[in-house]
Design a protein around this motif. Structure first.
Motif, PDB file in Angstrom:
ATOM      1  N   LEU A 162       0.818  -1.210   0.000  1.00 14.87           N
ATOM      2  CA  LEU A 162       0.000   0.000   0.000  1.00 14.87           C
ATOM      3  C   LEU A 162       0.855   1.265   0.000  1.00 14.87           C
ATOM      4  CD1 LEU A 162      -2.805  -1.051   2.533  1.00 14.87           C
ATOM      5  CD2 LEU A 162      -2.894  -1.051   0.027  1.00 14.87           C
ATOM      6  N   ALA A 163       1.939   1.254   0.769  1.00 17.29           N
ATOM      7  CA  ALA A 163       2.807   2.431   0.834  1.00 17.29           C
ATOM      8  C   ALA A 163       3.518   2.668  -0.495  1.00 17.29           C
ATOM      9  CB  ALA A 163       3.828   2.268   1.958  1.00 17.29           C
ATOM     10  N   GLY A 164       3.981   1.603  -1.126  1.00 20.29           N
ATOM     11  CA  GLY A 164       4.613   1.760  -2.434  1.00 20.29           C
ATOM     12  C   GLY A 164       3.648   2.229  -3.505  1.00 20.29           C
ATOM     13  N   TRP A 165       2.395   1.720  -3.435  1.00 20.35           N
ATOM     14  CA  TRP A 165       1.385   2.179  -4.401  1.00 20.35           C
ATOM     15  C   TRP A 165       1.075   3.668  -4.224  1.00 20.35           C
ATOM     16  CZ3 TRP A 165      -3.520   3.986  -3.005  1.00 20.35           C
ATOM     17  CH2 TRP A 165      -4.364   4.257  -4.090  1.00 20.35           C
ATOM     18  N   ALA A 166       0.981   4.131  -2.967  1.00 16.95           N
ATOM     19  CA  ALA A 166       0.644   5.531  -2.713  1.00 16.95           C
ATOM     20  C   ALA A 166       1.759   6.475  -3.127  1.00 16.95           C
ATOM     21  CB  ALA A 166       0.319   5.723  -1.230  1.00 16.95           C
TER      22      ALA A 166
END
Length: 522
Positions: A162-166
């Protein structure tokens, strides 16, 4: 007294009358405007520049005289257009954006980012799966602590996903001329980290076929922890570092001198140029090239009206004498051109106020007719009610003539097409807006983004700078952003360091005592 004989070619220059005297002899329409105004071309705005569109080959050009030469009788006005006459003018020509090198340059970094992210997510899972596939019969049993590590690893991978996607998976809004330095360094660091862990896994676990499965799971968890810290470093370098304002950028448009000031943090020159362009389309007013040619056309028109006569007939140096005579006349004209400019601007302001008043009255009458239509439609069955688009088409002819005259006088006709005006009118009718709300878009020019510059086609800008575009901003950095019609000149100033000192004020220091005496009036 002996008079000197005239030169063989002594040209006599006949100066034209002033602009006001010429305008008095021109035929005028019923509203007092020159009929020469009908030669102004009306077109849709080009992407990002606001210049006049050129009609492509094979298409019918848009009529210059819409709302000007055709009249029809409707229920609201005696000087308006019919819908049949307006139907042919709402042609919006849009083509798909080219799938060329520019789009490939924008999608390539995103593709590499997705590939690296996939490698990051699959590497810990591969560390857990390979021992189970190669020597599963010799592995030690995984206890409760090992199963807890499985749960921790699953949640950490979910957080990392999720952090990499954001942070990284974003649709690119621009194609930069050079690589983003920090993103490239972070990608290189992540790749080296993965290679190091794979090398350690191959030498210490695969070759020896380690049977301690709990140690292998802890090794995979340590990789995910390191990747989470790398993501934290990426947030600091890419997002947090630029939040603190360090520089003040002065952005000046080269044609009309419109200026804006922006405070930015620690950014590279190309990233700062990208921020300036993003704010330009929302902060700067639309670029109107028609307003910039008034002085040039005035001088060129004056020189074109000069007539040169040769007193003694033609001679060999007649052309040179005529040229010198015109230059002298132009020099004398410059001494008195301020008077012409004053009366021309006063006449233009008078025409703008007059046509604005006519436009306001026409729009108010049209909206009054809309309200009457809405009251009548409430009495009809639900199937017979007009939608806002049909209502806008019904009342638009009553205001089209006044609106077109106003747009031509203020030279905004290239910014508004027939289709965009009708869409805006339908929007105002849908949301029950007032006539003043409808007129705001035409009486006060808005930012460039409101005139259809955003589309599938990429807007081309050129960054010109003496320093490398990947170098950070510094005090005194200057660069240009060039477009087809104008350029944005950006100069950088470092924000000063501020030092605050404290001065303590005692609460009783500002008190006083009032002594009352019998002689006073208190």
């Amino acid at each position: 007294m002996v008079a000197s004989s005239p030169s063989p070619t002594s040209p006599c220059v006949s100066l034209p009358h002033s602009e006001r005297s010429r305008d008095r002899h021109k035929p005028r329409s019923r509203d007092g405007s020159n009929r020469s105004d009908r030669n102004v071309t009306t077109g849709t705005p080009s992407a990002g520049t606001g210049a006049l569109d050129q009609t492509p080959a094979g298409t019918d050009p848009q009529d210059d005289n819409w709302a000007e030469t055709t009249t029809a009788v409707t229920g609201t006005s005696d000087h308006s257009l019919s819908q049949e006459d307006l139907a042919g003018f709402a042609k919006v020509i849009e083509g798909p954006g080219p799938l060329g090198r520019g789009r490939l340059a924008r999608l390539l970094p995103l593709g590499l980012t997705l590939l690296l992210g996939l490698l990051v997510l699959l590497t810990p899972l591969a560390f857990l799966a390979l021992p189970q596939l190669l020597w599963a019969d010799r592995l030690q049993a995984c206890g409760t602590a090992c199963e807890g590590l499985f749960l921790s690893l699953a949640f950490k991978l979910l957080v990392l996903l999720l952090a990499g996607w954001a942070l990284f998976v974003r649709r690119p809004r621009a194609a930069l001329p050079r690589l983003a330095v920090f993103r490239a360094l972070l990608a290189l660091l992540t790749l080296l980290l993965l290679l190091s862990y794979w090398l350690f896994f191959g030498v210490r676990i695969l070759d020896s076929q380690d049977v301690n499965y709990q140690g292998i799971v802890q090794f995979a968890v340590s990789l995910v922890d390191t990747l989470l810290f790398t993501h934290y470093l990426a947030v600091v370098l890419l997002e947090v570092r630029q939040l603190q304002s360090c520089f003040s950028l002065c952005v000046i448009r080269s044609t009309d001198g419109e200026t804006r000031h922006y405070n930015l943090g620690q950014l590279s020159i190309q990233r700062a140029a990208l921020v300036v362009l993003e704010r330009y389309y929302s902060d700067f007013s639309v670029h109107n090239s028609a307003l910039l040619t008034a002085a040039k056309s005035r001088t060129a028109k004056y020189l074109a009206d000069l007539k040169v006569y040769s007193v003694d007939g033609p001679s060999s140096d007649g052309a040179a004498s005529q040229s010198r005579a015109k230059m002298a006349a132009a020099a004398r004209h410059r001494d008195t051109s301020h008077n012409e400019l004053y009366y021309e601007e006063a006449d233009h302001e008078r025409r703008v106020r007059k046509r604005r008043a006519r436009l306001v009255v026409a729009v108010e009458e049209a909206f009054t007719h809309v309200r009457r239509l809405q009251e009548e439609e409430k009495k009809k069955p639900p199937g017979d009610v007009l939608d806002p688009r049909e209502a806008a088409q019904a009342v638009f002819p009553s205001m089209a003539r006044a609106l077109q005259k106003y747009l031509r006088t203020t030279r905004q006709q290239h910014c508004h097409s027939m289709e965009s005006i009708q869409q805006h009118l339908a929007f105002c009718i849908t949301h029950s807006m007032t006539p003043k709300a409808f007129l705001e878009s035409y009486l006060n020019p808005g930012p460039t983004l409101q005139y259809g510059c955003g589309g599938p086609q990429a807007l081309q800008w050129t960054l010109v700078c003496e320093a490398s575009v990947t170098s950070p901003l510094r005090d005194g950095t200057e660069f240009q952003l060039r477009n087809a019609d104008f350029s944005l000149v950006v100069s950088t100033k470092a924000l000063p360091s501020l030092k605050l000192t404290e001065e303590y004020v005692h609460p009783k220091s500002h008190k006083f005592v009032l002594l009352l005496q019998s002689e006073t009036s208190i």
